[in-house]
Design an enzyme around this catalytic site. Structure first.
Site, PDB file in Angstrom:
ATOM      1  N   SER A 182       0.729  -1.148   0.081  1.00 60.13           N
ATOM      2  CA  SER A 182      -0.197   0.545  -0.229  1.00 60.13           C
ATOM      3  C   SER A 182       0.520   0.390  -0.254  1.00 60.13           C
ATOM      4  O   SER A 182       1.908   1.634   0.354  1.00 60.13           O
ATOM      5  CB  SER A 182      -1.109   0.373   1.641  1.00 60.13           C
ATOM      6  OG  SER A 182      -1.859   1.234   1.355  1.00 60.13           O
ATOM      7  N   LYS A 209       2.085  -4.409   6.486  1.00 56.70           N
ATOM      8  CA  LYS A 209       2.491  -3.997   5.141  1.00 56.70           C
ATOM      9  C   LYS A 209       3.924  -3.913   5.599  1.00 56.70           C
ATOM     10  O   LYS A 209       4.251  -4.208   3.908  1.00 56.70           O
ATOM     11  CB  LYS A 209       1.573  -2.874   4.562  1.00 56.70           C
ATOM     12  CG  LYS A 209       0.661  -3.196   4.559  1.00 56.70           C
ATOM     13  CD  LYS A 209       0.214  -3.948   2.825  1.00 56.70           C
ATOM     14  CE  LYS A 209      -0.963  -3.755   2.968  1.00 56.70           C
ATOM     15  NZ  LYS A 209      -1.707  -5.690   2.771  1.00 56.70           N
ATOM     16  N   TYR A 269      -1.596  -1.320  11.068  1.00 55.86           N
ATOM     17  CA  TYR A 269      -1.818  -1.698   9.455  1.00 55.86           C
ATOM     18  C   TYR A 269      -0.758  -1.397   8.880  1.00 55.86           C
ATOM     19  O   TYR A 269      -0.332  -2.505   7.664  1.00 55.86           O
ATOM     20  CB  TYR A 269      -3.462  -1.307   9.405  1.00 55.86           C
ATOM     21  CG  TYR A 269      -3.041  -1.686   7.853  1.00 55.86           C
ATOM     22  CD1 TYR A 269      -3.543  -2.389   6.877  1.00 55.86           C
ATOM     23  CD2 TYR A 269      -3.540  -0.908   6.792  1.00 55.86           C
ATOM     24  CE1 TYR A 269      -3.818  -2.984   5.928  1.00 55.86           C
ATOM     25  CE2 TYR A 269      -3.507  -0.506   5.459  1.00 55.86           C
ATOM     26  CZ  TYR A 269      -3.820  -1.667   4.830  1.00 55.86           C
ATOM     27  OH  TYR A 269      -3.625  -1.559   3.479  1.00 55.86           O
TER      28      TYR A 269
HETATM   29  P1  NAD Z   1     -10.557  -6.329   1.607  1.00 49.13           P
HETATM   30  O1  NAD Z   1     -11.103  -6.588   2.640  1.00 49.13           O
HETATM   31  O2  NAD Z   1     -12.133  -6.308   0.561  1.00 49.13           O
HETATM   32  O3  NAD Z   1     -10.141  -8.489   1.170  1.00 49.13           O
HETATM   33  C1  NAD Z   1      -9.661  -8.516   2.016  1.00 49.13           C
HETATM   34  C2  NAD Z   1     -10.349  -9.883   1.993  1.00 49.13           C
HETATM   35  O4  NAD Z   1      -8.860 -11.179   2.888  1.00 49.13           O
HETATM   36  C3  NAD Z   1     -11.372 -10.541   2.178  1.00 49.13           C
HETATM   37  O5  NAD Z   1     -12.270 -10.763   2.019  1.00 49.13           O
HETATM   38  C4  NAD Z   1     -11.679 -10.880   4.093  1.00 49.13           C
HETATM   39  O6  NAD Z   1     -12.261 -11.680   3.840  1.00 49.13           O
HETATM   40  C5  NAD Z   1     -10.251 -11.659   3.110  1.00 49.13           C
HETATM   41  N1  NAD Z   1      -9.186 -12.558   4.471  1.00 49.13           N
HETATM   42  C6  NAD Z   1      -8.468 -11.585   5.024  1.00 49.13           C
HETATM   43  N2  NAD Z   1      -8.221 -12.038   6.050  1.00 49.13           N
HETATM   44  C7  NAD Z   1      -8.173 -13.666   5.572  1.00 49.13           C
HETATM   45  C8  NAD Z   1      -7.472 -14.775   6.432  1.00 49.13           C
HETATM   46  N3  NAD Z   1      -7.032 -15.003   7.652  1.00 49.13           N
HETATM   47  N4  NAD Z   1      -7.752 -16.303   5.410  1.00 49.13           N
HETATM   48  C9  NAD Z   1      -8.168 -16.015   4.510  1.00 49.13           C
HETATM   49  N5  NAD Z   1      -8.839 -14.782   3.980  1.00 49.13           N
HETATM   50  C10 NAD Z   1      -8.343 -13.471   4.387  1.00 49.13           C
HETATM   51  O7  NAD Z   1      -9.521  -5.769   1.492  1.00 49.13           O
HETATM   52  P2  NAD Z   1      -8.902  -5.137  -0.829  1.00 49.13           P
HETATM   53  O8  NAD Z   1      -9.607  -3.709  -0.315  1.00 49.13           O
HETATM   54  O9  NAD Z   1      -9.642  -6.212  -1.538  1.00 49.13           O
HETATM   55  O10 NAD Z   1      -7.538  -5.475  -0.266  1.00 49.13           O
HETATM   56  C11 NAD Z   1      -7.185  -6.448  -0.158  1.00 49.13           C
HETATM   57  C12 NAD Z   1      -5.808  -6.266  -0.159  1.00 49.13           C
HETATM   58  O11 NAD Z   1      -5.067  -5.223  -0.740  1.00 49.13           O
HETATM   59  C13 NAD Z   1      -5.262  -5.959   1.249  1.00 49.13           C
HETATM   60  O12 NAD Z   1      -3.719  -6.805   1.564  1.00 49.13           O
HETATM   61  C14 NAD Z   1      -5.185  -4.434   1.828  1.00 49.13           C
HETATM   62  O13 NAD Z   1      -4.927  -4.005   2.240  1.00 49.13           O
HETATM   63  C15 NAD Z   1      -4.930  -4.718   0.733  1.00 49.13           C
HETATM   64  N6  NAD Z   1      -4.487  -2.512   0.213  1.00 49.13           N
HETATM   65  C16 NAD Z   1      -5.975  -2.211   0.156  1.00 49.13           C
HETATM   66  C17 NAD Z   1      -6.550  -0.873   0.040  1.00 49.13           C
HETATM   67  C18 NAD Z   1      -7.406  -0.847  -0.665  1.00 49.13           C
HETATM   68  O14 NAD Z   1      -7.609   0.998  -0.600  1.00 49.13           O
HETATM   69  N7  NAD Z   1      -8.644  -0.693  -0.780  1.00 49.13           N
HETATM   70  C19 NAD Z   1      -5.243  -0.414  -0.460  1.00 49.13           C
HETATM   71  C20 NAD Z   1      -3.493  -0.710  -0.529  1.00 49.13           C
HETATM   72  C21 NAD Z   1      -3.958  -1.869   0.082  1.00 49.13           C
HETATM   73  C1  UD1 Z   2      -6.540   5.732   3.934  1.00 46.79           C
HETATM   74  C2  UD1 Z   2      -5.503   4.767   5.247  1.00 46.79           C
HETATM   75  C3  UD1 Z   2      -4.174   4.472   4.425  1.00 46.79           C
HETATM   76  C4  UD1 Z   2      -4.981   3.121   3.433  1.00 46.79           C
HETATM   77  C5  UD1 Z   2      -5.573   3.812   2.296  1.00 46.79           C
HETATM   78  C6  UD1 Z   2      -6.517   3.187   1.632  1.00 46.79           C
HETATM   79  C7  UD1 Z   2      -6.211   6.657   7.563  1.00 46.79           C
HETATM   80  C8  UD1 Z   2      -4.821   7.541   7.754  1.00 46.79           C
HETATM   81  N1  UD1 Z   2      -4.728   5.713   6.138  1.00 46.79           N
HETATM   82  O1  UD1 Z   2      -5.336   6.302   3.473  1.00 46.79           O
HETATM   83  O2  UD1 Z   2      -3.278   3.713   5.756  1.00 46.79           O
HETATM   84  O3  UD1 Z   2      -3.656   2.288   3.150  1.00 46.79           O
HETATM   85  O4  UD1 Z   2      -7.074   4.305   3.171  1.00 46.79           O
HETATM   86  O5  UD1 Z   2      -7.449   1.939   2.479  1.00 46.79           O
HETATM   87  O6  UD1 Z   2      -7.078   5.517   7.757  1.00 46.79           O
HETATM   88  N2  UD1 Z   2     -11.608  11.314   3.579  1.00 46.79           N
HETATM   89  C9  UD1 Z   2     -12.732  12.671   4.382  1.00 46.79           C
HETATM   90  N3  UD1 Z   2     -13.769  11.881   4.436  1.00 46.79           N
HETATM   91  C10 UD1 Z   2     -14.272  10.913   4.900  1.00 46.79           C
HETATM   92  C11 UD1 Z   2     -12.903  10.182   4.786  1.00 46.79           C
HETATM   93  C12 UD1 Z   2     -11.814  10.813   3.821  1.00 46.79           C
HETATM   94  O7  UD1 Z   2     -12.226  13.800   4.022  1.00 46.79           O
HETATM   95  O8  UD1 Z   2     -15.028  10.306   5.652  1.00 46.79           O
HETATM   96  C13 UD1 Z   2     -10.397  12.474   3.088  1.00 46.79           C
HETATM   97  C14 UD1 Z   2      -9.175  12.025   3.680  1.00 46.79           C
HETATM   98  O9  UD1 Z   2      -9.172  12.835   4.618  1.00 46.79           O
HETATM   99  C15 UD1 Z   2      -8.276  12.134   2.727  1.00 46.79           C
HETATM  100  C16 UD1 Z   2      -9.547  11.778   1.774  1.00 46.79           C
HETATM  101  O10 UD1 Z   2     -10.318  11.632   1.824  1.00 46.79           O
HETATM  102  O11 UD1 Z   2      -7.692  12.918   2.647  1.00 46.79           O
HETATM  103  C17 UD1 Z   2      -8.666   9.975   1.177  1.00 46.79           C
HETATM  104  O12 UD1 Z   2      -8.830   9.656   2.166  1.00 46.79           O
HETATM  105  P1  UD1 Z   2     -10.121   7.590   2.407  1.00 46.79           P
HETATM  106  O13 UD1 Z   2      -9.797   7.133   1.609  1.00 46.79           O
HETATM  107  O14 UD1 Z   2      -9.236   7.373   3.956  1.00 46.79           O
HETATM  108  O15 UD1 Z   2      -7.680   7.031   2.172  1.00 46.79           O
HETATM  109  P2  UD1 Z   2      -6.155   7.415   2.431  1.00 46.79           P
HETATM  110  O16 UD1 Z   2      -5.821   8.652   3.797  1.00 46.79           O
HETATM  111  O17 UD1 Z   2      -5.568   7.745   1.282  1.00 46.79           O
END
Ligand code: NAD
Ligand code: UD1
Length: 352
Positions: free
Chosen positions: A130, A158, A154
């Site tokens: 991430s 990572k 969290y």
């Molecule tokens: P998500 O929660 O929708 O998907 C993660 C999946 O993993 C879920 O279906 C959950 O049930 C499963 N899971 C969790 N722990 C498990 C375990 N111990 N065994 C088996 N299954 C398990 O999240 P996402 O948004 O699809 O994210 C996927 C990956 O990308 C995650 O590792 C997340 O940290 C990373 N990531 C997400 C974002 C974002 O904003 N969505 C940003 C950066 C990184």
């Molecule tokens: C957040 C997480 C980051 C994670 C990423 C993707 C925090 C501090 N950081 O990042 O670790 O990798 O999500 O899952 O939680 N915002 C609002 N109102 C809201 C929600 C968000 O104003 O209700 C703003 C935030 O201040 C930010 C932007 O929207 O400026 C995006 O927020 P968000 O979607 O939570 O992503 P990140 O802050 O980038």
């Protein structure tokens, strides 16, 4: 060329389900393992429907990665060419209150996965990292060489998993590992059949906006209006989830490069968008007014974060195609067709 079989952990989740679909459409065989902690098996069902004649190329096992015996069984039943590892918990706020839950799930789950992979001779991996590992970057765009930090448990999981991957490769050079640092994934598949379905109150901006638009939440709180940005609100690099999914296919292809070791790539668009700009684009796409309340900054939030995209473009031959209008259009299409995600109004607030 022989058909490749990929194990996808967390493949029922938001990014996982979109990636599984792109894999199936790209001719891969896919095995999904997921404990459904933050997802629904309906996502797998919908992916199958969207995959058309490739729907027989997916199998699903409901299991927790920490259940070594169950995972062993899956690896014994098939030979995997590579693993894409999405499974993990991802709510930043929750990780601050329940750090051990996050370390247990994300770290132990990953270590067991890597051990089982090694035992079965599968040493090709794509891992979901991430942009959170850049912390509050001193400058933008963020290049892959920037110093790394973690502001919460969290983010620390990572960072630790990235380090574990580098250590594994240093110890055994036959491993091929790609760490993908995602920026802010949003949007949904253009069909509107699969999308993000967070449990409880969403933490991230766009799922929150979506729930305001469908009437599940009254107002959006804008966290901070005094940042040094063009309109005072935070700037992020939003990326369409289908572009992100395609980035995983590009990464899988790269794993065939004999010179790849353990490499890291940003997946973003390289463009920064403010909170207010994103809300405006969503209002246009949905023709819904999003009532706003301006509040103070959210602790731990950075001011401006966006990606340097050059390395992924050059080495993965991958570039994001979609802009924020398409992200908002597809997010709204998903939201309006599925206002309660994969569930119903009655169980929409179910929490872990
Ligand atoms: P998500 O929660 O929708 O998907 C993660 C999946 O993993 C879920 O279906 C959950 O049930 C499963 N899971 C969790 N722990 C498990 C375990 N111990 N065994 C088996 N299954 C398990 O999240 P996402 O948004 O699809 O994210 C996927 C990956 O990308 C995650 O590792 C997340 O940290 C990373 N990531 C997400 C974002 C974002 O904003 N969505 C940003 C950066 C990184
Ligand atoms: C957040 C997480 C980051 C994670 C990423 C993707 C925090 C501090 N950081 O990042 O670790 O990798 O999500 O899952 O939680 N915002 C609002 N109102 C809201 C929600 C968000 O104003 O209700 C703003 C935030 O201040 C930010 C932007 O929207 O400026 C995006 O927020 P968000 O979607 O939570 O992503 P990140 O802050 O980038």
């Amino acid at each position: 060329m022989a058909v490749k079989t990929v194990l996808v952990t967390g493949g029922a989740g938001y990014i996982g389900s979109h990636t599984v679909l792109q894999l199936l459409l790209g001719g891969y065989k896919v095995v999904v393992v997921d404990n459904l902690d933050n997802s629904s098996e309906t996502a797998i069902k919908r992916v199958k429907e969207l995959a058309g004649k490739s729907k027989s190329n997916i199998s699903f096992y409901k299991l927790d990665l920490r259940d070594r015996a169950a995972l062993e069984k899956v690896f014994s039943s098939k030979k995997f060419d590579a693993v894409i590892h999405f499974a993990g918990l991802k709510a930043v706020g929750e990780s601050v209150h329940k750090p051990l839950v996050y370390y247990d799930n994300n770290l132990i789950g990953t270590i067991i996965l890597f051990e089982v992979m090694a035992a079965h001779g599968c040493k090709k991996l794509v891992f979901s990292s991430s942009a959170t590992v850049y912390g509050w970057p001193k400058e933008v765009p963020c290049t892959e060489e920037f110093p790394l930090s973690a502001a919460n448990p969290y983010g620390r999981t990572k960072l630790i998993i990235e380090e574990i991957c580098r250590d594994i490769y240093n110890a055994e050079s036959e491993w091929k590992i790609i760490l993908l640092r995602y920026f802010n994934p949003v949007g949904a598949h253009p069909s509107g059949s699969i999308g993000e379905d967070p449990r409880g109150i969403p933490n991230n901006l766009m799922p929150f906006v979506q729930q305001v638009a469908v009437g599940r939440l009254p107002t959006l709180k804008v966290f901070g209006t005094d940042y040094k940005t063009r309109d005072g609100t935070g700037i992020r690099d939003y990326i369409h989830v289908v572009d992100l999914a395609d980035g995983h296919i590009a990464a899988l292809n790269k794993l065939d490069d004999p010179n790849i070791g353990c490499e890291v790539y940003n997946l973003g668009t390289g463009k920064g968008t403010s909170v207010l700009e994103m809300v405006k684009a969503f209002e246009q796409a949905s023709e819904k007014k999003i009532p706003l309340v301006m509040v103070g900054r959210r602790p731990g939030d950075a001011e401006i974060v966006y990606a340097s995209t050059g390395k992924a473009a050059k080495e993965l031959n991958w570039k994001a195609k979609y802009g924020i209008d398409e992200m908002c259009r597809d997010q709204w299409n998903w939201a309006s067709k599925n206002p309660y995600g994969y569930g119903s109004a009655e169980n929409s607030s179910k929490k872990r």
